[in-house]
Write a protein that holds these residues in place. Structure first.
Motif, PDB file in Angstrom:
ATOM      1  N   HIS A  24     -22.456 -12.923  -3.615  1.00 48.60           N
ATOM      2  CA  HIS A  24     -23.494 -13.609  -4.388  1.00 48.60           C
ATOM      3  C   HIS A  24     -24.835 -13.496  -3.667  1.00 48.60           C
ATOM      4  O   HIS A  24     -24.928 -13.774  -2.478  1.00 48.60           O
ATOM      5  N   ARG A  25     -25.834 -13.076  -4.409  1.00 48.97           N
ATOM      6  CA  ARG A  25     -27.212 -13.122  -3.946  1.00 48.97           C
ATOM      7  C   ARG A  25     -28.039 -13.801  -5.031  1.00 48.97           C
ATOM      8  O   ARG A  25     -27.685 -13.760  -6.217  1.00 48.97           O
ATOM      9  N   MET A  26     -29.117 -14.422  -4.619  1.00 53.97           N
ATOM     10  CA  MET A  26     -30.025 -14.989  -5.606  1.00 53.97           C
ATOM     11  C   MET A  26     -31.450 -14.620  -5.241  1.00 53.97           C
ATOM     12  O   MET A  26     -31.883 -14.814  -4.108  1.00 53.97           O
ATOM     13  N   VAL A  27     -32.155 -14.045  -6.195  1.00 54.47           N
ATOM     14  CA  VAL A  27     -33.577 -13.780  -6.046  1.00 54.47           C
ATOM     15  C   VAL A  27     -34.308 -14.614  -7.085  1.00 54.47           C
ATOM     16  O   VAL A  27     -33.724 -15.053  -8.082  1.00 54.47           O
ATOM     17  N   CYS A  47     -23.876 -10.942  -8.901  1.00 52.98           N
ATOM     18  CA  CYS A  47     -22.472 -11.163  -8.589  1.00 52.98           C
ATOM     19  C   CYS A  47     -21.666  -9.929  -8.986  1.00 52.98           C
ATOM     20  O   CYS A  47     -22.123  -9.103  -9.764  1.00 52.98           O
ATOM     21  N   PRO A  48     -20.449  -9.788  -8.443  1.00 55.72           N
ATOM     22  CA  PRO A  48     -19.629  -8.629  -8.807  1.00 55.72           C
ATOM     23  C   PRO A  48     -19.023  -8.787 -10.198  1.00 55.72           C
ATOM     24  O   PRO A  48     -18.585  -9.872 -10.587  1.00 55.72           O
ATOM     25  N   THR A  49     -18.984  -7.714 -10.944  1.00 52.14           N
ATOM     26  CA  THR A  49     -18.368  -7.746 -12.261  1.00 52.14           C
ATOM     27  C   THR A  49     -16.872  -8.002 -12.127  1.00 52.14           C
ATOM     28  O   THR A  49     -16.216  -7.511 -11.207  1.00 52.14           O
ATOM     29  N   GLY A  50     -16.342  -8.817 -13.029  1.00 58.28           N
ATOM     30  CA  GLY A  50     -14.917  -9.119 -13.008  1.00 58.28           C
ATOM     31  C   GLY A  50     -14.520 -10.189 -12.023  1.00 58.28           C
ATOM     32  O   GLY A  50     -13.332 -10.503 -11.881  1.00 58.28           O
ATOM     33  N   ALA A  64     -21.540  -3.641  -9.582  1.00 61.91           N
ATOM     34  CA  ALA A  64     -20.253  -3.156  -9.079  1.00 61.91           C
ATOM     35  C   ALA A  64     -19.870  -3.843  -7.778  1.00 61.91           C
ATOM     36  O   ALA A  64     -18.710  -4.220  -7.571  1.00 61.91           O
ATOM     37  N   ASP A  65     -20.819  -4.030  -6.872  1.00 67.74           N
ATOM     38  CA  ASP A  65     -20.552  -4.635  -5.571  1.00 67.74           C
ATOM     39  C   ASP A  65     -21.793  -5.401  -5.123  1.00 67.74           C
ATOM     40  O   ASP A  65     -22.789  -4.796  -4.715  1.00 67.74           O
ATOM     41  N   ALA A  66     -21.726  -6.733  -5.202  1.00 69.09           N
ATOM     42  CA  ALA A  66     -22.892  -7.550  -4.851  1.00 69.09           C
ATOM     43  C   ALA A  66     -23.224  -7.476  -3.371  1.00 69.09           C
ATOM     44  O   ALA A  66     -24.356  -7.809  -2.974  1.00 69.09           O
ATOM     45  N   ASN A  67     -22.274  -7.074  -2.542  1.00 68.58           N
ATOM     46  CA  ASN A  67     -22.535  -6.996  -1.108  1.00 68.58           C
ATOM     47  C   ASN A  67     -23.285  -5.720  -0.717  1.00 68.58           C
ATOM     48  O   ASN A  67     -23.763  -5.610   0.412  1.00 68.58           O
ATOM     49  N   ARG A  68     -23.394  -4.770  -1.633  1.00 71.55           N
ATOM     50  CA  ARG A  68     -24.163  -3.538  -1.375  1.00 71.55           C
ATOM     51  C   ARG A  68     -25.589  -3.758  -1.880  1.00 71.55           C
ATOM     52  O   ARG A  68     -25.974  -3.300  -2.955  1.00 71.55           O
TER      53      ARG A  68
END
Length: 364
Positions: free
Chosen positions: A274-277, A289-292, A248-252
């Motif tokens: 965007h985050r990458m693990v 990533c955020p949906t949509g 829903a929210d990649a920043n959370r």
């Protein structure tokens, strides 16, 4: 390196310097991001301390006005419709003192560009992709922020013959290094690049990791997709499985990162939306990533088009095999080198998507 003198010393010591020259703020004709995004006038709205700045030039002139206590002019700069208007207002700042400005200007412009490139993921990726190259504002009109020479002037090839100080270039290189520390956990990485023929085991590995991610995130993972070259049958690739997780929210980060870390993944990239693990063995990259959003759509469209187009699949593989033979400062530089072809392929993919009614929810 933070001055022309530093560059001259490096050149005298035999170091081979590579440059990225820029001037002007117009986008490329094909709409892709290029060196013009480095301009202070590039339109990229960002927010600092609750204030919205249309360009980095607006920020610079606003902070210049505040530095000298001219709040009226600062307010007018915020309302300026064009960066040139903001620049002209900056020349009218009351109480201006040249020595004070010289002592403060570099750090002020760094702060503005950190916000600009830090709040726009695509711009940040472009800047990081310049790696160790010297950034040069090849402005024939500016001998302070630029070099006083055009890019096609033969004197541009060596800092010894520049006519200007290139302050903006050094600002952007300082910003680049700060972004490395903020967005690339652990800093830059120089690793060997190996391209292998397609392996069906990559799809099996994706299914294993998908189950692992689903168990960790539950319904917080709105969708989990296999992306990148390992998701395209017949396409050679680095043996790294890329997985995209839409949330829903990649920043959370609190909604997914602790769970993924508990499942054995390690944070590598932190960028807006965007985050990458990745796994400890570096053989699986999980992109959140955020949906949509654009990130989600572009990666799914790129994958589906390459599954359809043998010509673009072959062109992309040829480029990757060629790039793998070169020496790269870090992995971001390698990724940026693929950018032009990726953008070309995405352009053709967009036409295909329009013809076939492709969508994220209804791929073809």
């Amino acid at each position: 390196m933070s001055s022309v003198e530093d560059l001259i010393r490096a050149e005298d010591a035999g170091q081979r310097l590579k440059y990225v020259c820029f001037w002007g703020h117009e986008p490329r004709h094909d709409g892709r991001i290029g060196a013009s995004c480095l301009s202070q006038w590039w339109p990229a709205e960002f927010t600092v301390d609750g204030l919205v700045f249309p360009t980095a030039e607006h920020f610079m002139m606003h902070r210049k006005a505040l530095l000298f206590g001219d709040e009226d002019t600062a307010a007018r700069i915020l309302r300026a419709r064009h960066p040139n208007e903001a620049k002209n207002l900056g020349r009218e700042v009351r109480g201006y003192d040249e020595e004070v400005w010289r002592a403060s200007r570099f750090d002020l412009v760094v702060a503005g560009n950190l916000a600009k490139f830090g709040q726009h993921a695509l711009l940040g990726r472009y800047l990081l992709g310049t790696a160790d190259r010297v950034l040069v504002e090849a402005s024939p009109l500016d001998r302070i922020w630029g070099i006083g020479l055009a890019a096609d002037d033969e004197r541009t090839a060596s800092p010894r013959t520049w006519l200007g100080s290139n302050l903006l270039g050094f600002v952007l290189m300082a910003v680049r290094e700060q972004l490395v520390g903020a967005s690339l956990i652990g800093g830059r990485e120089k690793r060997d690049i190996t391209i292998l023929d397609h392996d069906r085991g990559w799809a099996r590995r994706f299914r294993v990791e998908r189950s692992r991610i689903r168990k960790a995130l539950g319904d917080n993972a709105l969708r989990i997709d296999h992306i990148g070259s390992t998701a395209v049958p017949g396409l050679a690739a680095k043996p790294v499985v890329d997985i995209q997780v839409s949330v829903a929210d990649a920043n959370r980060e609190e909604t997914y990162l602790p769970q993924l870390e508990a499942a054995g993944y390690h944070l590598r990239v932190r960028q807006p939306d965007h985050r990458m693990v990745r796994t400890a063995e570096f053989d699986v990259h999980v992109h959140i990533c955020p949906t949509g959003g654009k990130w989600e759509r572009d990666h799914l469209l790129f994958r589906d088009w390459l599954r359809t187009s043998s010509a673009d699949r072959l062109a992309y593989e040829k480029l990757k095999r060629d790039l793998a033979t070169r020496d790269w400062f870090d992995m971001n530089q390698y990724a940026e080198a693929k950018g032009d072809l990726i953008d070309e392929i995405l352009g053709r993919a967009e036409h295909w998507a329009a013809r076939t009614a492709w969508s994220v929810d209804h791929p073809r």
